[in-house]
Structures are given as C-alpha cells and as structure tokens.
Scaffold this motif. Structure first.
Motif, PDB file in Angstrom:
ATOM      1  N   LYS A   7       0.865  -1.173   0.000  1.00 27.26           N
ATOM      2  CA  LYS A   7       0.000   0.000   0.000  1.00 27.26           C
ATOM      3  C   LYS A   7       0.898   1.218   0.000  1.00 27.26           C
ATOM      4  CE  LYS A   7      -3.759   2.352   2.411  1.00 27.26           C
ATOM      5  NZ  LYS A   7      -4.640   2.380   3.615  1.00 27.26           N
ATOM      6  N   LEU A   8       0.648   2.146  -0.927  1.00 23.69           N
ATOM      7  CA  LEU A   8       1.444   3.367  -1.027  1.00 23.69           C
ATOM      8  C   LEU A   8       0.527   4.577  -1.002  1.00 23.69           C
ATOM      9  CD1 LEU A   8       4.071   5.024  -1.637  1.00 23.69           C
ATOM     10  CD2 LEU A   8       3.504   4.743  -4.062  1.00 23.69           C
ATOM     11  N   ALA A   9       0.827   5.524  -0.126  1.00 22.74           N
ATOM     12  CA  ALA A   9       0.191   6.839  -0.136  1.00 22.74           C
ATOM     13  C   ALA A   9       1.259   7.832  -0.575  1.00 22.74           C
ATOM     14  CB  ALA A   9      -0.347   7.184   1.241  1.00 22.74           C
ATOM     15  N   LEU A  10       1.133   8.336  -1.805  1.00 26.34           N
ATOM     16  CA  LEU A  10       2.162   9.174  -2.407  1.00 26.34           C
ATOM     17  C   LEU A  10       1.649  10.601  -2.544  1.00 26.34           C
ATOM     18  CD1 LEU A  10       4.909   9.488  -3.883  1.00 26.34           C
ATOM     19  CD2 LEU A  10       3.696   8.896  -6.000  1.00 26.34           C
ATOM     20  N   THR A  11       2.325  11.531  -1.909  1.00 24.66           N
ATOM     21  CA  THR A  11       1.950  12.937  -1.959  1.00 24.66           C
ATOM     22  C   THR A  11       2.839  13.660  -2.968  1.00 24.66           C
ATOM     23  OG1 THR A  11       1.236  12.889   0.350  1.00 24.66           O
ATOM     24  CG2 THR A  11       1.676  15.047  -0.633  1.00 24.66           C
ATOM     25  N   VAL A  12       2.170  14.301  -3.944  1.00 28.50           N
ATOM     26  CA  VAL A  12       2.878  15.002  -5.020  1.00 28.50           C
ATOM     27  C   VAL A  12       2.167  16.337  -5.261  1.00 28.50           C
ATOM     28  CG1 VAL A  12       3.635  12.865  -6.140  1.00 28.50           C
ATOM     29  CG2 VAL A  12       1.452  13.896  -6.796  1.00 28.50           C
ATOM     30  N   PRO A  13       2.779  17.243  -6.034  1.00 28.92           N
ATOM     31  CA  PRO A  13       2.066  18.476  -6.397  1.00 28.92           C
ATOM     32  C   PRO A  13       0.714  18.156  -7.028  1.00 28.92           C
ATOM     33  CG  PRO A  13       4.373  18.649  -6.986  1.00 28.92           C
ATOM     34  CD  PRO A  13       4.164  17.229  -6.535  1.00 28.92           C
ATOM     35  N   ASN A  14      -0.264  19.000  -6.774  1.00 26.30           N
ATOM     36  CA  ASN A  14      -1.630  18.659  -7.169  1.00 26.30           C
ATOM     37  C   ASN A  14      -1.894  18.761  -8.663  1.00 26.30           C
ATOM     38  OD1 ASN A  14      -1.667  21.416  -7.478  1.00 26.30           O
ATOM     39  ND2 ASN A  14      -3.361  21.800  -6.040  1.00 26.30           N
ATOM     40  N   ASP A  15      -0.906  19.197  -9.446  1.00 26.80           N
ATOM     41  CA  ASP A  15      -1.070  19.185 -10.899  1.00 26.80           C
ATOM     42  C   ASP A  15      -0.345  18.012 -11.550  1.00 26.80           C
ATOM     43  OD1 ASP A  15       1.482  20.073 -10.375  1.00 26.80           O
ATOM     44  OD2 ASP A  15       1.388  21.831 -11.704  1.00 26.80           O
ATOM     45  N   HIS A  16       0.167  17.093 -10.747  1.00 27.66           N
ATOM     46  CA  HIS A  16       0.847  15.906 -11.270  1.00 27.66           C
ATOM     47  C   HIS A  16      -0.159  14.815 -11.603  1.00 27.66           C
ATOM     48  CE1 HIS A  16       5.419  16.029 -10.385  1.00 27.66           C
ATOM     49  NE2 HIS A  16       4.974  17.261 -10.627  1.00 27.66           N
ATOM     50  N   ILE A  17       0.233  13.988 -12.564  1.00 30.26           N
ATOM     51  CA  ILE A  17      -0.466  12.738 -12.872  1.00 30.26           C
ATOM     52  C   ILE A  17       0.458  11.596 -12.473  1.00 30.26           C
ATOM     53  CG2 ILE A  17      -1.390  11.260 -14.710  1.00 30.26           C
ATOM     54  CD1 ILE A  17      -3.174  13.621 -14.032  1.00 30.26           C
ATOM     55  N   VAL A  18      -0.091  10.608 -11.764  1.00 23.28           N
ATOM     56  CA  VAL A  18       0.715   9.522 -11.208  1.00 23.28           C
ATOM     57  C   VAL A  18       0.289   8.193 -11.812  1.00 23.28           C
ATOM     58  CG1 VAL A  18       1.318   8.257  -9.094  1.00 23.28           C
ATOM     59  CG2 VAL A  18       1.068  10.754  -9.037  1.00 23.28           C
ATOM     60  N   GLY A  19       1.249   7.338 -12.077  1.00 19.17           N
ATOM     61  CA  GLY A  19       1.005   5.936 -12.408  1.00 19.17           C
ATOM     62  C   GLY A  19       1.889   5.085 -11.518  1.00 19.17           C
ATOM     63  N   ALA A  20       1.392   3.951 -11.085  1.00 22.73           N
ATOM     64  CA  ALA A  20       2.157   3.152 -10.132  1.00 22.73           C
ATOM     65  C   ALA A  20       1.781   1.692 -10.227  1.00 22.73           C
ATOM     66  CB  ALA A  20       1.928   3.659  -8.699  1.00 22.73           C
ATOM     67  N   THR A  21       2.597   0.864  -9.587  1.00 19.09           N
ATOM     68  CA  THR A  21       2.246  -0.534  -9.397  1.00 19.09           C
ATOM     69  C   THR A  21       0.916  -0.599  -8.647  1.00 19.09           C
ATOM     70  OG1 THR A  21       4.566  -1.192  -9.317  1.00 19.09           O
ATOM     71  CG2 THR A  21       2.962  -2.681  -8.288  1.00 19.09           C
TER      72      THR A  21
END
Length: 792
Positions: free
Chosen positions: A247-261
């Motif tokens: 389980k991952l909770a990833l905090t990034v700038p709010n204009d980012h798009i994230v892809g992950a496992t």
C-alpha cells in the motif's frame, strides 16, 4: 546375382552402423546427462523440475507513505514492514537492500569499475574516474529511523547496498515480525549517472518527469538455494525479491499525474470529474481491431499544466497484492490514455503515460502495444493475473516493474521518426511489459541469472513482435543474427550460465538476451517442434508462477513435460562458449547395378563412345573411308559386324532368371534405379546440432532431409550418412533455412557454390558526414514544393 546381394548387404551395414565404420570414430560426452552439474533434487525442488512438497518462500508486506519534493528532487518516506518467515529456519536477523547507495562514489559497484586513458583519443571524466560524476552529490539512502512494532529502536548495520537488521529475538518458523523504517534520498538524474530510475529535466518548460524505482528499503530473498541472497548491487545484476502486499500513499504536487504498481484506490480525490468520465469511457474498450485508446489527460491539458503552477498537493493511494516490487512515475507533463481489453477472459487496464515529446508515436502505439503484449504472453504462459499494466515514457530507456514499465524511443522534435525509432518503440514496450511475466510473476533470481528473465523474456518478445507485425525485424530470436556474437573468440565470451555481474558489459546483450532467446527459438523450431516446446514452456510457467525457479528447474521441466532429452543442448548452448559450425565436406554418389541388359549395355555403349571420342578420332573421321577395311570388303569378318552392346535373347533370359532368384525387397532395389549418396559431414564448431540437408534435383524439384542432433553421439567431429533418392541430386545445401546459427555457411554447399567478393570504387572524401534527415523529414522537405506547384 552375387553382386546385387553383396551390395544390398553392404548398404544395410552402412546405414545401420555408419558410425562404427567411421575411421575417425572418437568417444565424446556431449550426450551424457548433466548429472552432477545440476543440483541434487530434494524435497524443495524435484527431479521433474517442479516445486517439492517442502518448497517455501518468505514474504514481506509494506505500508509506505512517501512525498515528492518537486523543487529539491527529493523523496521522503516511511514504511511499516511485516515479514513472514515461511522457512523451517529461525532467523536472528534480516537483510534489506538499499539500492540507492549504488550512487555513492565509494561503493563497490563504483570502485570495482575499471578505467583507462588513451593517448590517441584522449579521455572523458567517465573513462578516467567512473565514479567522478557522483562526487560532490548527496545521493544514497539516508536512514533516519529503524524501530520495532512497539516504537523501540532496532540495531542495524549498513554494508554498502545492503542493510542487516538485527532482531532482539529470532523470527521462528511460521512467525512474523513487524518493524518500521524512515528514510529519504536525493533523486538522481537518470542520464547524468546512468540509472534505472530517477528524473529527467526539460529546460524548455522547466518541468520534470520522475520514474522512481529501487527507492525503498526492501527485503532480500531467503531461499532453500542461497539462504540470504545478499550479493551487493553492482549495477548490472538486477534484483532478487520476494512477494508481498503493498500500500502506497504518495503525496505530489496537485497538478501531477501519477502511475504506479497496483490499482488507484482514491480516484475521486485525485482525478477531475472530466478525467473520471473519460476513465469510465475507457472501460471495456480495446477488443476491436483499430480501436484507439481513450485519452484521459489530453496533450492540450498536459501543456497547460506545464505552464501553470501547483497550488498544493494531492495524495494518490495505490494498492497491489502479491507483487515482488513497487514503482511509480509522476509528472505534470503526462498525457494519459487507456484501454481495458479482454485478456484470457478478464478485463485488464492497459495504460500509457507520456509527455508531448513522445507524440505522435506514443499516442498511436503505446497502449495498444501494452494490450497486445498481455494477450500474446498470456497465451504462452499464464493468464495475466494483475489488474493493470502501464507503459511510461521518460528518461529510462527500458526498465520493468510489476504492472509498470519505463520505456524509451522518442521521435524528433518535429514529430518525425525513423523506422529504427518506431521499431525500437515496439520492441522496448513489448519487452518491458513482457517482463511482467518474467521475472515479476515467474520470479527468478536476477542478481545471479540474468538470462532467466532477460533471455526468456526476449524470446517471447520476438514472438510477440512477429504477431504484431509479420515483417518486424525480430533479430533477437533469429539464429543468423546471433552469429557475430558466437563468432567471437572464446576468450571474449562467458557461458550463459554465468553470474550476472561476471558477464563483460560489452557482451552482456549477446549473453543474457540474444543467445538464450535464440537458443529457445531453435528448440521450438528445429529441435523439439512447436507443439512440444509450447506445451513444456507453458508448463514451466504454470509450475513456477509466483514462485522462484532456478535454472535446473527450467531445464528439468522442459524435458519432463516434452519427453525430449535436452541435456546435450543445455551443455552446448548454456554451459559452453563453442559455436555451431557444420561443414558439408563431400558427397559420394552410388547406384546399385541392376543387371538389366537393356540398361547395363546401353550404359556401356555410351561409356565406350565417350572414351573413343578423342581429339585424334575426331580428326581421323574425315579420312575413315580411306582405310583398308573400308575399301576392301574381303578384309571384313564376323567381328567387323559384331555389336558387343546389343541385347540378346540369352541376356534377357539370364536377367529374368536373376530376378526370379531375388526377394521382393531385393527386386525393388534392382529395378528402381535408386541413387545412394554418402554424405560426409564435420562438426567444426563444437556444439552438436541437428543436420538439415536440402536436395535440389535435376528435374527442378527439391526435398529436405532432417536428422536429429543425436546423429553426432558416437562421433562429435566427423560423420557419414547414406541418403537414398529416386532422383539425381544436382546440389546439396546444409542448413538451408539458417536454423542452427552456423557461423560459417561458406562450406555448407556441395558442389561448392562460389560467391564473389565485392568491392566498391569510391572517391576519397575528407572529413565526416553528418547524419541526414529521416525519410519522414525528407518527404516533408519535398512536399511543400510539390504542393506549391499546384497553387494559383
């Protein structure tokens, strides 16, 4: 009568016992079983190649919270790890991997690198000091806290890229232990240090793409084979990992798009209403030919984000079950498209993330290639078990993780591209997405055996590329394209069965990718046949899905499931460095003497006429009527009129009596006029391989004779083989379809076929020439003039 019987007996001996009569007969062990070379079967791993009743594998579950600093290019994170000891051993300590420490200049992966200076060519900083680009950088894992479940500090020792966690009490068999680690690290510039993960900076718009991998302290493997697999990470040998839930909770700038496992758990919190609508539109699409992905984030939206500024952060939550690793990518530059094709009866997300710099190639091909790969590999192995597969375009040229891969191949700035770039994109996406099966599901030890993931995956990649486009140059599995590698001197090669870090970098691609992939293709096409191979390969995948096979498990399973003895093949291709080099030395032609006077006397007449057709006879023919016998008939007697080649009634009667004395088989041989050819072959290279011979007949037809590799079992250097045909052969060709990777085809024809050595006349030029535009650019340069000529 005696002659034909003796001939028939002689043929039986030569066909049945050719090897025993070969003067150069020599003993060899190439066809003996691998025996003690392979590990002894036990209750963990059986002699059939299947997991044994006591097979075990430990697991680790991770709950990770991480944040990205987009200003300082830094990750700060914490994890809670629950380790499950499923072995029969009590473990007093645990080993974890700290892969980011590879980017410290003083670790063994850097200090053990060789370097040199050339007076003629000069030297770069990398040549002088392989770790020079890392000096002054603050790279590597910074461990700030290690605690047990109660919050008490735990003792640990960092040894370069490994960390030993000392436990206050052993983890007994069947028990678990929970601990937490806080850490941070500076993200590396991928191109600056040659990393498998990191960032790429785009100076034109001032933004970054992050592809983050090998980023968290993760458990080493503890197995029945190696105990702890804690070999240092030197950079080449990849990763040996265990399965777990993440389980991952990833905090990034709010204009980012994230892809992950894994699967996104909170789309409503991180996606706009428009993005969620498009997401839902993509569901169930991807089954119709030519069906394009649904674009969730458009290029225009990504370009707008590039120009804007974040107003805060968002936390993207991902969950992944039964995976061996976890990776993610994030950027405000990402365009996002998706399909949800049916893969073996199950809907799976096929998605791509890429910047505008990747178009038009990525928008046209990436996601559809992901869907194609999942389908192709699933047919040959097991049905893809995960819910999603990403293809991400950024700085990493090609790297794989569960459910996500980082891929290169970028068009030119003007949007054009060469055919090499297009084929590179197709190949790298299929290859990296294909790694979801090997080693992400069939979980091999990459730190030790590169070929078990790269070679097996490259083989399937080649097949999938040809299923995508029948004209695709799938050189990675084509035997003739491994020839230059196998032509290298043996001192420049190591066996495929070499530890990953001990394979010279200059030959790593040939050793770990192309040679094993080609070997498997030869097994499939030439040695075993497609049906037997495909069944056995699928059985291996089924047996070892979500488990950790060793090479012996692969070798044994393929033999066990096919009924084909392949030890000779593993010896030659995987344990040795000798090449394949067969030579067609000569062909001797024989025919049985039929004793039919109509045939034998006609042949004798022809032979006599040929012998008498001398140059003197040709010149004397002008005066033959002036001879005494010609002018004086009294000088002629019986023998001047006698024709020794005429067939008499007595000749015919003797022939019928002869035929009556023969058996049916002998009579067929006598009457058929069969041609017998003794083929003399040499194995000049070392690896015994099947013998494939093409016969081109005088009537324009042809035929191919195939003999298994076991034809060399009594003599691995020189053999003879009798082939009988009803037609006369005018040309023999060994390995006519380039099936066995023969490194020298110049001696594969009989009679030898001369090939001209071509040379080129050229005008001497001074200086280098710059690379010209690609064909798409050339067409664009030409098109304005053509279009302009038709305007008013």
């Amino acid at each position: 009568m005696q002659k034909i019987i003796l001939l028939a007996t002689s043929l039986a001996i030569s066909i049945g016992y050719t090897q025993a009569q070969t003067p150069t007969q020599r003993a060899n062990t190439r066809f003996e079983q691998l025996g003690p070379t392979l590990p002894t079967p036990n209750t963990f791993r059986t002699a059939s190649g299947a997991p044994g009743k006591d097979y075990f594998q430990n697991r680790a579950d991770y709950d990770i919270k991480a944040s990205l600093d987009d200003i300082k290019q830094k990750i700060t994170a914490s994890e809670t790890v629950t380790y499950h000891n499923n072995s029969t051993d009590a473990l007093p300590y645990l080993w974890l991997q700290l892969d980011q420490n590879l980017f410290r200049p003083d670790v063994i992966g850097r200090t053990a690198s060789t370097s040199s200076i050339s007076a003629e060519r000069g030297a770069s900083l990398q040549q002088i000091d392989p770790a020079g680009s890392l000096k002054g950088k603050d790279y590597g894992h910074k461990i700030t806290s290690v605690q047990d479940q109660a919050g008490k500090p735990l003792k640990y020792t960092i040894n370069e890229t490994m960390m030993r966690l000392d436990l206050p009490q052993v983890v007994a068999p069947g028990k678990t232990v929970t601990f937490s680690i806080d850490w941070n690290f500076q993200i590396v510039d991928v191109k600056g240090v040659g990393a498998r993960g990191g960032y790429e900076y785009f100076p034109k718009d001032g933004n970054y793409i992050y592809e983050i991998a090998q980023w968290f302290p993760r458990l080493c493997t503890y197995s029945d084979v190696t105990g702890w697999q804690n070999k240092q990470f030197l950079g080449q040998g990849e990763f040996t990992l265990i399965f777990g839930n993440y389980k991952l909770a990833l905090t990034v700038p709010n204009d980012h798009i994230v892809g992950a496992t894994g699967e996104l758990q909170n789309p409503a919190q991180v996606l706009t209403a428009t993005q969620q609508k498009r997401w839902n539109e993509a569901k169930g699409k991807g089954d119709k030919p030519g069906e394009n992905p649904v674009v969730i984030v458009t290029q225009a939206e990504a370009e707008a984000a590039e120009k804007g500024k974040p107003t805060g952060t968002k936390t993207w939550i991902y969950k992944a079950d039964n995976v061996r690793d976890f990776s993610f990518a994030t950027s405000r530059k990402f365009i996002w498209d998706a399909l949800q094709p049916n893969v073996e009866g199950k809907r799976v997300w096929a998605m791509s993330l890429y910047p505008k710099e990747g178009n038009p190639l990525w928008g046209q091909y990436s996601t559809r290639l992901v869907a194609h790969t999942l389908r192709s590999y699933s047919r040959r192995t097991i049905a893809y078990p995960y819910p999603v597969a990403y293809s991400v375009h950024g700085p990493v040229g090609g790297m794989e993780y569960p459910m996500i891969s980082f891929n290169g191949a970028r068009p030119e700035a003007d949007g054009t591209y060469s055919v090499g770039t297009k084929n590179g994109l197709i190949g790298v996406i299929i290859h990296e997405v294909g790694h979801n099966f090997f080693p992400m599901i069939v979980n091999s030890d990459e730190r030790q055996w590169s070929w078990m993931d790269e070679g097996l995956n490259s083989f399937l990649e080649g097949l999938a590329c040809l299923e995508w486009d029948a004209n695709y140059p799938a050189h990675v599995i084509d035997p003739q394209y491994i020839v230059p590698y196998m032509q290298l001197d043996s001192s420049q090669q190591v066996p495929i069965m070499s530890s990953s870090d001990n394979i010279p970098r200059g030959t790593f691609g040939g050793n770990a990718y192309a040679k094993p992939a080609t070997a498997l293709n030869i097994l499939r096409e030439t040695v075993m046949g497609r049906d037997l191979f495909d069944y056995a390969f699928k059985e291996f995948s089924r047996r070892w899905a979500f488990k950790s096979p060793e090479p012996a498990d692969f070798f044994r399973t393929l033999e066990d499931a096919s009924g084909v003895d392949l030890d000779w093949f593993w010896k030659g291709w995987f344990y040795g460095v000798q090449p394949v080099d067969q030579s067609l030395v000569k062909v001797d032609w024989f025919q049985a003497n039929s004793q039919n006077p109509e045939i034998t006397k006609a042949e004798a007449r022809t032979a006599a006429q040929r012998r008498l057709n001398t140059i003197s006879k040709q010149r004397d023919a002008l005066s033959k009527d002036q001879s005494v016998v010609a002018e004086d008939s009294t000088m002629r007697d019986f023998y001047n009129r006698y024709d020794p080649y005429a067939v008499t009634e007595e000749d015919k009667k003797k022939y019928q009596d002869y035929l009556a004395s023969l058996s049916a088989e002998e009579r067929l041989l006598a009457e058929a006029g069969t041609n017998f050819y003794t083929i003399s072959l040499q194995n000049k290279g070392g690896i015994p391989m099947p013998v494939i011979l093409r016969m081109e007949f005088e009537d324009g037809t042809d035929s191919v004779a195939r003999f298994p590799a076991e034809i060399w079992r009594f003599n691995d250097v020189s053999i003879r083989k009798v082939i009988a045909t009803n037609k006369k052969v005018k040309q023999w060709t060994l390995d006519p379809y380039y099936e066995i990777a023969d490194i020298n085809t110049a001696d594969n024809s009989f009679p030898p076929v001369a090939q001209p050595t071509r040379f080129q006349l050229f005008k001497q030029q001074r200086g280098g020439t710059a690379a010209g535009p690609n064909p798409m650019q050339q067409q664009r340069q030409q098109s304005p003039a053509k279009q302009g000529s038709g305007k008013n």
